[in-house]
Design an enzyme around this catalytic site. Structure first.
Site, mmCIF file in Angstrom:
data_model
loop_
_atom_site.group_PDB
_atom_site.id
_atom_site.type_symbol
_atom_site.label_atom_id
_atom_site.label_comp_id
_atom_site.label_asym_id
_atom_site.label_seq_id
_atom_site.Cartn_x
_atom_site.Cartn_y
_atom_site.Cartn_z
ATOM 1 N N TYR A 1 43.813 45.280 49.476
ATOM 2 C CA TYR A 1 43.821 44.490 48.238
ATOM 3 C C TYR A 1 42.387 44.227 47.750
ATOM 4 O O TYR A 1 42.062 44.381 46.573
ATOM 5 C CB TYR A 1 44.570 43.187 48.523
ATOM 6 C CG TYR A 1 44.716 42.242 47.378
ATOM 7 C CD1 TYR A 1 45.622 42.498 46.352
ATOM 8 C CD2 TYR A 1 43.976 41.060 47.329
ATOM 9 C CE1 TYR A 1 45.772 41.603 45.304
ATOM 10 C CE2 TYR A 1 44.127 40.167 46.294
ATOM 11 C CZ TYR A 1 45.028 40.439 45.281
ATOM 12 O OH TYR A 1 45.174 39.548 44.247
ATOM 13 N N LYS B 1 40.729 45.429 44.302
ATOM 14 C CA LYS B 1 40.306 44.416 43.327
ATOM 15 C C LYS B 1 38.838 44.546 42.986
ATOM 16 O O LYS B 1 38.414 44.197 41.880
ATOM 17 C CB LYS B 1 40.612 43.012 43.868
ATOM 18 C CG LYS B 1 42.096 42.671 43.846
ATOM 19 C CD LYS B 1 42.685 42.977 42.495
ATOM 20 C CE LYS B 1 43.878 42.147 42.129
ATOM 21 N NZ LYS B 1 44.476 42.567 40.841
HETATM 22 P P1 NAI Z 1 53.280 37.819 40.893
HETATM 23 O O1 NAI Z 1 53.821 38.542 42.071
HETATM 24 O O2 NAI Z 1 53.862 36.506 40.525
HETATM 25 O O3 NAI Z 1 53.298 38.745 39.613
HETATM 26 C C1 NAI Z 1 52.952 40.101 39.670
HETATM 27 C C2 NAI Z 1 53.910 40.856 38.781
HETATM 28 O O4 NAI Z 1 53.511 42.246 38.757
HETATM 29 C C3 NAI Z 1 55.348 40.812 39.283
HETATM 30 O O5 NAI Z 1 56.210 40.354 38.252
HETATM 31 C C4 NAI Z 1 55.648 42.254 39.676
HETATM 32 O O6 NAI Z 1 57.009 42.626 39.452
HETATM 33 C C5 NAI Z 1 54.695 43.019 38.780
HETATM 34 N N1 NAI Z 1 54.399 44.345 39.330
HETATM 35 C C6 NAI Z 1 54.082 44.636 40.618
HETATM 36 N N2 NAI Z 1 53.893 45.949 40.752
HETATM 37 C C7 NAI Z 1 54.078 46.501 39.536
HETATM 38 C C8 NAI Z 1 54.007 47.832 39.052
HETATM 39 N N3 NAI Z 1 53.710 48.854 39.865
HETATM 40 N N4 NAI Z 1 54.240 48.064 37.746
HETATM 41 C C9 NAI Z 1 54.536 47.029 36.910
HETATM 42 N N5 NAI Z 1 54.651 45.747 37.321
HETATM 43 C C10 NAI Z 1 54.406 45.486 38.621
HETATM 44 O O7 NAI Z 1 51.701 37.661 41.184
HETATM 45 P P2 NAI Z 1 50.562 36.850 40.411
HETATM 46 O O8 NAI Z 1 49.976 35.900 41.377
HETATM 47 O O9 NAI Z 1 51.009 36.376 39.094
HETATM 48 O O10 NAI Z 1 49.465 38.010 40.247
HETATM 49 C C11 NAI Z 1 49.063 38.537 39.008
HETATM 50 C C12 NAI Z 1 47.742 39.256 39.202
HETATM 51 O O11 NAI Z 1 46.733 38.329 39.587
HETATM 52 C C13 NAI Z 1 47.767 40.324 40.294
HETATM 53 O O12 NAI Z 1 46.982 41.421 39.918
HETATM 54 C C14 NAI Z 1 47.134 39.617 41.466
HETATM 55 O O13 NAI Z 1 46.578 40.525 42.380
HETATM 56 C C15 NAI Z 1 46.082 38.782 40.749
HETATM 57 N N6 NAI Z 1 45.577 37.676 41.525
HETATM 58 C C16 NAI Z 1 46.386 36.601 41.815
HETATM 59 C C17 NAI Z 1 45.885 35.535 42.532
HETATM 60 C C18 NAI Z 1 46.692 34.332 42.812
HETATM 61 O O14 NAI Z 1 46.111 33.379 43.366
HETATM 62 N N7 NAI Z 1 47.962 34.289 42.474
HETATM 63 C C19 NAI Z 1 44.508 35.558 43.062
HETATM 64 C C20 NAI Z 1 43.739 36.677 42.642
HETATM 65 C C21 NAI Z 1 44.285 37.705 41.913
#
Ligand code: NAI
Length: 301
Positions: free
Chosen positions: A165, A169
């Site tokens: 990851y 990132k």
């Molecule tokens: P989440 O799991 O709630 O949302 C991620 C969404 O991406 C999900 O709805 C999932 O179905 C969708 N997804 C996954 N793989 C996919 C694909 N191949 N094609 C299309 N859609 C896909 O996670 P969250 O926390 O909202 O994360 C959003 C972004 O923020 C991610 O890139 C994550 O790595 C990043 N991030 C989140 C942090 C946190 O504290 N929540 C910290 C740092 C980065």
């Protein structure tokens, strides 16, 4: 002046849940027509369903906005092209791309399978590459584009169990740095968001009261500043729980050693001067590093 996205089209990937959902709702509230993308899989990327994305579309419509959804897997370039075609067929342009979709496959590096490493790279890095590539020429022709990468403190600073990851990132920052240079003449700006939020991605890591303090809605206002008309360029904005900060890569001014002086012992002996941050700079392209060293060398010769 208030920030508006009227008459603009935005694609938000992974917008069925968490941060992406919050971004999509906020963009729509401020006038953007939004393509809500989500593969609809589980946190580790398994499974598939359009229902989460459809629900966000309904929420946007209920607040008076315009939205459509597409279930492309961002790691699949053909599906991504089909998604962008849908936005173009429906609205005729794409102004904003938010590369947000993501999954986790955490394990210490010793235990991590190569498949888990590659899958995470595929979704985060290649997903961002695929979506950006699919809108790039459209944005160049429009002479307008705003792209936001989603990076992470895990990439910038490291987190135990997240080598896959973290690598992915940090890779999107490398992608941003070059696209900033290549997009400049067509008014394409590229920034990165480093969020911290209580979503299903992090829910098992924190107690409920902390999750509440880290609501995605406390990150999204920062995202909006990265993709409006007056957005900065090449900025990494960290955001969470109401805190906002900027992260950057700096290089120290360093030292110069003559041909005879260039031994590992001399470099180690100069460590204090070499690591002195008082004149450090954020270099605006790779060439600037060569320029710096050549300038020092020429001054001594
Ligand atoms: P989440 O799991 O709630 O949302 C991620 C969404 O991406 C999900 O709805 C999932 O179905 C969708 N997804 C996954 N793989 C996919 C694909 N191949 N094609 C299309 N859609 C896909 O996670 P969250 O926390 O909202 O994360 C959003 C972004 O923020 C991610 O890139 C994550 O790595 C990043 N991030 C989140 C942090 C946190 O504290 N929540 C910290 C740092 C980065």
């Amino acid at each position: 002046m208030s920030i508006t996205f009227s008459n603009q089209v935005a694609i938000v990937t992974g917008a069925g849940n968490g941060l992406g959902r919050s971004h999509a709702l906020a963009l729509a509230k401020r006038g953007a027509k939004v393509l809500v993308n989500d593969l609809g899989g589980a946190r580790d990327g398994s499974g598939q369903s359009l229902s989460a994305a459809q629900q966000v579309v309904e929420e946007i419509k209920a607040q008076g906005g315009e939205a459509i959804c597409h279930g492309a897997n961002v790691a699949d370039y053909e599906q991504v092209q089909d998604m962008v075609k849908l936005a173009m067929d429906t609205w005729g342009r794409v102004d904003i791309l938010i590369n947000n979709a993501g999954i986790l496959r955490d394990k210490s590096f010793t235990k991590m399978s190569m498949d888990d490493f590659k899958l995470v790279m595929d979704v985060h890095l290649m997903g961002s590459v695929n979506c950006t590539k699919a809108v790039w020429d459209i944005m160049r022709e429009q002479n307008y584009g705003r792209i936001v990468m989603t990076t992470s403190s895990s990439g910038m600073y490291g987190n135990f169990g997240q080598s896959n990851y973290g690598a992915a990132k940090m890779a999107v920052i490398g992608l941003m740095n070059t696209l900033v240079l290549e997009g400049a003449k067509n008014n394409i700006k590229v920034n990165a968001l480093a969020p911290t939020a209580g979503t299903r991605m992090t829910e098992d890591l924190m107690p409920e009261n902390i999750i509440k303090m880290l609501a995605p809605e406390f990150v999204t206002p920062g995202l909006l500043t990265l993709c409006d008309q007056d957005a900065p360029n090449r900025t990494i904005l960290s955001a969470g729980a109401g805190g906002y900060a900027v992260a950057s890569l700096y290089e120290t001014d360093g030292i110069y050693l003559t041909t005879e002086q260039q031994t590992p012992e001399n470099i180690r002996a100069s460590w204090q001067q070499l690591t002195d941050t008082s004149e450090q700079q954020a270099l605006l392209s790779g060439v600037k590093q060569s320029e710096k060293f050549l300038t020092k060398a020429m001054a001594k010769n």
